[in-house]
Write a protein that holds these residues in place. Structure first.
Motif, short mmCIF file in Angstrom:
data_model
loop_
_atom_site.label_atom_id
_atom_site.label_comp_id
_atom_site.label_asym_id
_atom_site.label_seq_id
_atom_site.Cartn_x
_atom_site.Cartn_y
_atom_site.Cartn_z
N ILE A 99 38.12 37.92 45.19
CA ILE A 99 38.50 38.37 43.84
C ILE A 99 37.82 37.44 42.85
N SER A 100 37.16 38.02 41.85
CA SER A 100 36.48 37.20 40.85
C SER A 100 36.76 37.74 39.46
N SER A 101 36.67 36.85 38.46
CA SER A 101 36.78 37.26 37.06
C SER A 101 35.64 36.62 36.29
N GLY A 102 35.18 37.30 35.25
CA GLY A 102 34.07 36.74 34.47
C GLY A 102 34.10 37.23 33.05
N ASP A 103 33.76 38.49 32.83
CA ASP A 103 33.82 39.09 31.51
C ASP A 103 35.26 39.53 31.27
N ASN A 104 35.48 40.77 30.84
CA ASN A 104 36.86 41.25 30.66
C ASN A 104 37.32 42.08 31.86
N THR A 105 36.67 41.86 33.02
CA THR A 105 37.03 42.60 34.22
C THR A 105 37.37 41.67 35.38
N ILE A 106 38.00 42.24 36.38
CA ILE A 106 38.25 41.58 37.66
C ILE A 106 37.56 42.42 38.71
N LYS A 107 36.84 41.79 39.61
CA LYS A 107 36.12 42.54 40.63
C LYS A 107 36.60 42.13 42.02
N LEU A 108 36.70 43.13 42.88
CA LEU A 108 37.07 42.92 44.28
C LEU A 108 35.84 43.20 45.13
N TRP A 109 35.49 42.24 45.99
CA TRP A 109 34.29 42.34 46.81
C TRP A 109 34.67 42.28 48.29
N GLU A 110 33.92 43.00 49.11
CA GLU A 110 34.07 42.85 50.56
C GLU A 110 33.38 41.56 50.97
N LEU A 111 34.13 40.65 51.59
CA LEU A 111 33.60 39.32 51.88
C LEU A 111 32.44 39.37 52.86
N ARG A 112 32.52 40.22 53.87
CA ARG A 112 31.49 40.22 54.92
C ARG A 112 30.15 40.75 54.45
N THR A 113 30.16 41.70 53.50
CA THR A 113 28.91 42.33 53.06
C THR A 113 28.50 41.97 51.65
N GLY A 114 29.46 41.53 50.83
CA GLY A 114 29.16 41.28 49.43
C GLY A 114 29.19 42.53 48.58
N GLN A 115 29.53 43.69 49.18
CA GLN A 115 29.58 44.95 48.43
C GLN A 115 30.83 44.97 47.55
N ILE A 116 30.68 45.59 46.37
CA ILE A 116 31.83 45.69 45.48
C ILE A 116 32.77 46.78 45.96
N ILE A 117 34.06 46.50 45.94
CA ILE A 117 35.09 47.45 46.36
C ILE A 117 35.67 48.17 45.15
N ARG A 118 36.00 47.38 44.11
CA ARG A 118 36.67 47.97 42.96
C ARG A 118 36.53 47.04 41.76
N THR A 119 36.50 47.62 40.58
CA THR A 119 36.53 46.86 39.33
C THR A 119 37.83 47.17 38.60
N LEU A 120 38.56 46.13 38.23
CA LEU A 120 39.82 46.30 37.51
C LEU A 120 39.57 46.08 36.03
N GLU A 121 39.87 47.09 35.24
CA GLU A 121 39.67 47.04 33.80
C GLU A 121 41.00 47.21 33.09
N GLY A 122 41.22 46.44 32.04
CA GLY A 122 42.48 46.51 31.31
C GLY A 122 42.59 45.42 30.27
N HIS A 123 41.97 44.26 30.54
CA HIS A 123 41.95 43.19 29.55
C HIS A 123 40.94 43.51 28.46
#
Length: 687
Positions: A422-446
């Motif tokens: 789980i990472s945060s940077g801009d106004n989003t939170i991103k969920l990544w698959e650890l083994r591949t580095g592929q993005i799973i989902r972006t959480l938007e709301g902030h």
């Protein structure tokens, strides 16, 4: 023949501990386990581990040796078996097993480290090539997966072109250089050009023999195959925003910031036309295959010109308050597709100027649109996402993410099962698959930058704190917001969940620490801390809280979470980052801005134990409490023996460490380390 109980040369041996015959085969037994542990198949080696424990100390030693297996699944299986064993040798092996001794860089999460600045579509319509910051990436339009990354090393692409056969990519840069790449292998073929403070936009001739580099006061014509400069046309071009070259290779068209389109003869450098009429900066120009028609866009209009005479043929006029962001023309030159700043995509008849159709994009306004050669597929891209549309049905086929975070990663966390980052940077939170580095989902709301994230011990909830002064509680599985907590009067810098998963603690620039009931969202208590609270950490028993704040004016404070009482203050030492050992006895604090040191404290007495050198921005401690990981200002992660002060090793691989927050995290079993890397996350572990 003298000893009937021993195997002969060519026998098959079933089980037992007898040595294998010279030309025989061992079936089962300890020798069979050894044979299977040498099998190249991971599944066979994992199956052999469980069998090994049937053979006493010899089998246990084989399991211990498997802690160094090249496959992570085998190492994890061996570790799990040893944890179940009560043998002293098993416990000693686990104590001595230090995966960080073998840590190497494994991968970076998928996507650009910041917004996409340029892109082009492959001729077969199968791939999208994008440029952003110091990377060029190739994406599969069918799946949205990243196929390859071209590392450009402090070279920021601002324009891209792909060859008709789809094998070569040419990129221009803000630094003025041109690079030619083999798209199949990702290898750099050659690089040429001259440094320019104004950068260089490029356009490639239709025969793919020459590339034009358009600078502020000159047009350079290069031989694309050799990289040799053919000629330079001196001309005050002004600030060009878009360029195109006619199929004959002799005519160059450039749109500029001053709303004027200029046409030059490349052979003489003479200006042929200066076309006026646009009310805003020109953002798109294209020349028809026959060289007779020019299409341009700027402001709220698309204009069609006779390129030979410079006369305006017609104007496609939008609503006066709308802007055309990007334009694409069908391969047959019968229709024009335009992207509007209200998220609308419009289709026009190029001959009559009539609007044929329009549809809406949910991904936001598209700054780039392109049509495949067969005219069936449209790609619409903004700085973050790419939409792929079927033009025949006008249906959205898929949307995929092109970037990590638009700004530097400020916080990272690893799920207890090691499946998700789980990472945060801009106004989003991103969920990544650890083994591949592929993005799973972006959480938007902030509505502003997200400074911190935390995950509950049961892996059901994510908590985030933001510069918008709110805390949001998310369902990890669905990505839905459960509730929003309001109470801080300034930016929320840090959040933490107690080990029992019932209490949430938050720190803010308003100088307070708030304690919340995580299940109900009720505010339980407010602690008046200091000017700003940047860091918080909770002891493993959930009873004590440590806070750190403004790196110049604040010190570390220790609080009772049960009563809210301040227990002690670490006087006269500024704190930028903090970490608490797993046994709750030791506090580690870092200071990068003032004294540039790491200090280790006895949390119970407040006494200083030892000091490490280094301008550290973030800290993490291994699950066994033996090792300290420190992200340092020299772009490295240093690994220290927390008990002796010995520097164990230095992890190198970051081109820069712009953490901007608590951006190191270690998995619960110590097998994985993650760190912020620009807008993405780097993963470290045993290969």
């Amino acid at each position: 023949m003298e000893n009937q109980n021993q195997p002969r040369k060519d026998d098959l041996v079933l089980g037992g501990v007898a040595p294998p015959p010279a030309d025989g085969v061992v079936l089962g037994g300890l020798q069979g386990v050894k044979s299977n542990l040498a099998n190249p198949l991971v599944e066979a080696r994992m199956a052999a581990l469980s069998e090994a424990l049937k053979y006493g100390e010899s089998g246990l030693n084989l399991v211990i040796q498997a802690l160094a297996d090249e496959a992570e699944q085998v190492r994890e299986a061996a570790c799990a078996l040893l944890q179940e064993s009560e043998e002293p040798s098993a416990r000693q092996a686990l104590i001595q097993y230090k995966p960080w001794l073998f840590f190497e860089y494994l991968r970076t999460t998928i996507g650009h480290s910041g917004g996409v600045s340029c892109s082009c579509l492959s001729p077969d319509g199968q791939s999208l090539v994008t440029g952003g910051r110091d990377r060029i990436k190739i994406w599969d339009l069918e799946t949205g997966q990243e196929l390859r990354t071209l590392s450009t090393y402090h070279y920021s692409p601002n324009s891209l072109a792909i060859s008709p056969d789809g094998q070569t990519v040419v990129s221009g840069s803000y630094e003025g250089y041109i690079k030619v790449w083999d798209l199949r292998t990702g290898q750099l073929i050659h690089s040429f050009g001259e440094p320019s403070s104004h950068g260089a936009s490029i356009v490639v001739s239709q025969d793919w023999q020459s590339v034009l580099s358009v600078r502020f006061r000159a047009i350079d014509v290069w031989d694309l195959r050799t990289g040799q400069l053919k000629r330079t046309i001196k001309q005050n071009l002004g600030k060009l925003t878009s360029i195109a070259i006619a199929p004959n290779g002799h005519t160059l068209v450039g749109g500029s910031h001053n709303n004027i389109i200029r046409v030059w003869d490349l052979r003489t450098g003479r200006e042929i036309h200066a076309l006026t009429g646009h009310s805003k900066s020109i953002n798109f120009v294209a020349i028809s295959p026959d060289g007779n028609t020019l299409v341009s866009s700027g402001g709220n209009t698309i204009r069609i010109w006779n390129l030979q005479t410079g006369k305006l043929r017609r104007t496609l006029l939008l609503h006066k308050r709308r802007l055309v962001l990007s334009v694409a023309i069908s391969p047959d030159w019968e229709t024009v597709i335009s992207s509007i700043d209200d998220k609308t995509i419009k289709i026009w008849d190029l001959e009559t100027g009539l609007e044929l159709d329009s549809f809406q994009s949910d991904s936001g306004p598209a700054y780039f649109v392109a049509i495949s050669q067969n005219g069936h597929t449209l790609v619409a891209r903004n700085r973050i996402n790419a939409d792929v549309w079927d033009l025949q049905t006008e249906k959205l086929i898929r949307t995929f993410t092109l970037v990590g975070h638009l700004s530097s990663v400020k916080s990272v966390a690893i799920s207890p099962d090691k499946q998700i980052i789980i990472s945060s940077g801009d106004n989003t939170i991103k969920l990544w698959e650890l083994r591949t580095g592929q993005i799973i989902r972006t959480l938007e709301g902030h509505s502003d930058d997200v400074y911190c994230v935390a995950i509950s011990p049961d892996e059901q909830i994510i908590v985030s704190g933001s510069a918008d002064k709110t805390i949001k509680v998310w369902n990890l599985k669905t990505g839905q917001i459960i509730r929003t907590l309001e109470g801080h009067s300034n930016c929320v810098r840090c959040v933490a969940i107690n080990p029992q998963g019932r209490t949430l603690v938050s720190g803010s620039d308003d100088g307070t620490i708030k304690i919340w009931d995580l299940e109900t969202g009720q505010e339980l208590r407010t602690l008046q801390a200091q000017r700003r609270v940047y860091r918080i950490a909770i002891t493993p028993d959930g009873k004590t809280l440590v806070s750190g704040g403004d790196p110049i004016y604040s010190t570390a404070k220790v609080w009772s979470l049960e009563t809210g009482e301040e227990i002690q203050t670490f006087q006269d030492y500024p704190v930028d980052s903090i970490a608490i050992s797993p046994d709750g006895q030791t506090l580690v604090s870092g200071d990068w801005s003032y004294r540039k040191t790491i200090k280790v404290w006895d949390l119970n007495t407040g006494q200083e134990i030892r000091t490490f050198p280094g301008d550290v921005d973030c800290l993490a401690i291994s699950p066994d409490g033996q090792v300290l990981f420190a992200g340092c200002g020299d772009n490295t992660i240093k690994v220290w023996n927390l008990r002796t002060g010995e520097l164990i090793r230095t992890l190198k691989g970051h081109s820069y460490l712009n953490f901007g927050g608590n951006c190191l995290a270690v998995s619960h079993d110590g097998q994985i380390l993650v760190s912020g890397s620009g807008g993405n996350v780097k993963v470290w572990g045993v290969p």
